[in-house]
Design an enzyme around this catalytic site. Sequence first.
Site, PDB file in Angstrom:
ATOM      1  CB  THR A  42      13.091 -13.312   2.878  1.00 16.86           C
ATOM      2  OG1 THR A  42      12.104 -12.333   3.230  1.00 16.86           O
ATOM      3  CG2 THR A  42      12.440 -14.694   2.843  1.00 16.86           C
ATOM      4  CG  HIS A  83       6.249  -9.778   9.524  1.00 11.65           C
ATOM      5  ND1 HIS A  83       6.101  -9.694   8.160  1.00 11.65           N
ATOM      6  CD2 HIS A  83       7.457 -10.360   9.725  1.00 11.65           C
ATOM      7  CE1 HIS A  83       7.166 -10.217   7.563  1.00 11.65           C
ATOM      8  NE2 HIS A  83       8.009 -10.633   8.489  1.00 11.65           N
ATOM      9  CB  CYS A 104      19.765   0.112   4.770  1.00  8.70           C
ATOM     10  SG  CYS A 104      20.315  -0.525   6.376  1.00  8.70           S
ATOM     11  CG  ASP A 163       5.189  -7.220   3.766  1.00  5.74           C
ATOM     12  OD1 ASP A 163       5.971  -7.686   4.604  1.00  5.74           O
ATOM     13  OD2 ASP A 163       5.157  -7.603   2.564  1.00  5.74           O
ATOM     14  CG  HIS A 215      21.963  -3.300   8.683  1.00  6.89           C
ATOM     15  ND1 HIS A 215      21.070  -3.676   7.699  1.00  6.89           N
ATOM     16  CD2 HIS A 215      22.750  -4.378   8.918  1.00  6.89           C
ATOM     17  CE1 HIS A 215      21.312  -4.925   7.349  1.00  6.89           C
ATOM     18  NE2 HIS A 215      22.338  -5.373   8.066  1.00  6.89           N
ATOM     19  CG  HIS A 225      11.605  -7.473   9.200  1.00  6.68           C
ATOM     20  ND1 HIS A 225      12.823  -7.940   8.771  1.00  6.68           N
ATOM     21  CD2 HIS A 225      10.689  -8.394   8.821  1.00  6.68           C
ATOM     22  CE1 HIS A 225      12.650  -9.094   8.148  1.00  6.68           C
ATOM     23  NE2 HIS A 225      11.357  -9.390   8.164  1.00  6.68           N
ATOM     24  N   GLY A 244      12.603 -18.649   8.223  1.00  4.94           N
ATOM     25  CA  GLY A 244      11.858 -17.993   7.148  1.00  4.94           C
ATOM     26  C   GLY A 244      12.218 -16.538   6.931  1.00  4.94           C
TER      27      GLY A 244
HETATM   28  P1  5GP Z   1      10.741 -11.912   6.393  1.00  3.11           P
HETATM   29  O1  5GP Z   1      10.372 -13.039   5.489  1.00  3.11           O
HETATM   30  O2  5GP Z   1      12.211 -11.557   6.286  1.00  3.11           O
HETATM   31  O3  5GP Z   1      10.307 -12.085   7.829  1.00  3.11           O
HETATM   32  O4  5GP Z   1       9.909 -10.664   5.893  1.00  3.11           O
HETATM   33  C1  5GP Z   1      10.334  -9.808   4.896  1.00  3.11           C
HETATM   34  C2  5GP Z   1       9.125  -9.047   4.439  1.00  3.11           C
HETATM   35  O5  5GP Z   1       9.579  -7.927   3.701  1.00  3.11           O
HETATM   36  C3  5GP Z   1       8.220  -9.855   3.501  1.00  3.11           C
HETATM   37  O6  5GP Z   1       6.922  -9.937   4.074  1.00  3.11           O
HETATM   38  C4  5GP Z   1       8.241  -9.058   2.206  1.00  3.11           C
HETATM   39  O7  5GP Z   1       6.986  -9.026   1.564  1.00  3.11           O
HETATM   40  C5  5GP Z   1       8.685  -7.681   2.665  1.00  3.11           C
HETATM   41  N1  5GP Z   1       9.427  -6.933   1.658  1.00  3.11           N
HETATM   42  C6  5GP Z   1      10.472  -7.364   0.920  1.00  3.11           C
HETATM   43  N2  5GP Z   1      10.923  -6.382   0.116  1.00  3.11           N
HETATM   44  C7  5GP Z   1      10.136  -5.300   0.360  1.00  3.11           C
HETATM   45  C8  5GP Z   1      10.111  -3.975  -0.179  1.00  3.11           C
HETATM   46  O8  5GP Z   1      10.913  -3.584  -1.023  1.00  3.11           O
HETATM   47  N3  5GP Z   1       9.163  -3.134   0.315  1.00  3.11           N
HETATM   48  C9  5GP Z   1       8.256  -3.524   1.275  1.00  3.11           C
HETATM   49  N4  5GP Z   1       7.358  -2.619   1.683  1.00  3.11           N
HETATM   50  N5  5GP Z   1       8.261  -4.764   1.798  1.00  3.11           N
HETATM   51  C10 5GP Z   1       9.184  -5.639   1.351  1.00  3.11           C
HETATM   52 ZN    ZN Z   2      19.585  -2.646   6.717  1.00  3.74          ZN
END
Ligand code: 5GP
Ligand code: ZN
Length: 112
Positions: free
Chosen positions: A94, A101, A7, A30, A46, A99, A92
């Site tokens: 975080t 990927h 957000c 990313d 959100h 989102h 997994g």
């Molecule tokens: P998840 O593990 O939740 O599926 O993916 C979260 C992704 O967000 C991770 O690949 C991480 O590298 C990316 N990420 C976390 N914080 C930031 C940020 O501040 N900026 C960007 N561009 N990516 C982020």
């Molecule tokens: Zn959010």
Amino acid sequence: MEDCIFCKIVRGEIPSDKVYEDEDILCFRDVNPQAPVHLLVIPKNHVPKLSDIDVESAKYIGKIFEKIPSITRGAGLDKGFRVVANCGEYAGQTVFHIHFHILGGKRFSPVF
Ligand code: 5GP
Ligand code: ZN
């Protein structure tokens, strides 16, 4: 959501390398890429995770998938790409703003 990283990116409070943006969705690179091209696509609204999608938020998720072909073409991923979504800490996830990927720029091994 006040403290949500994504957000904050939507609001411009945290910088991001934007690839695509419209009124409903945002795509950016990313910060910790796991492939030569690693994009994240999010709804601007959100929604914490996939299991929270309802009729209203599904419209934005639909829009994400509507735009994936042009986003990936623009990123040079014509050979193919992988889309990954982690739902919940157990899987997994975080960052708890939904989102997808988009990973590409290399050949992947089968997931299973
Ligand atoms: P998840 O593990 O939740 O599926 O993916 C979260 C992704 O967000 C991770 O690949 C991480 O590298 C990316 N990420 C976390 N914080 C930031 C940020 O501040 N900026 C960007 N561009 N990516 C982020
Ligand atoms: Zn959010």
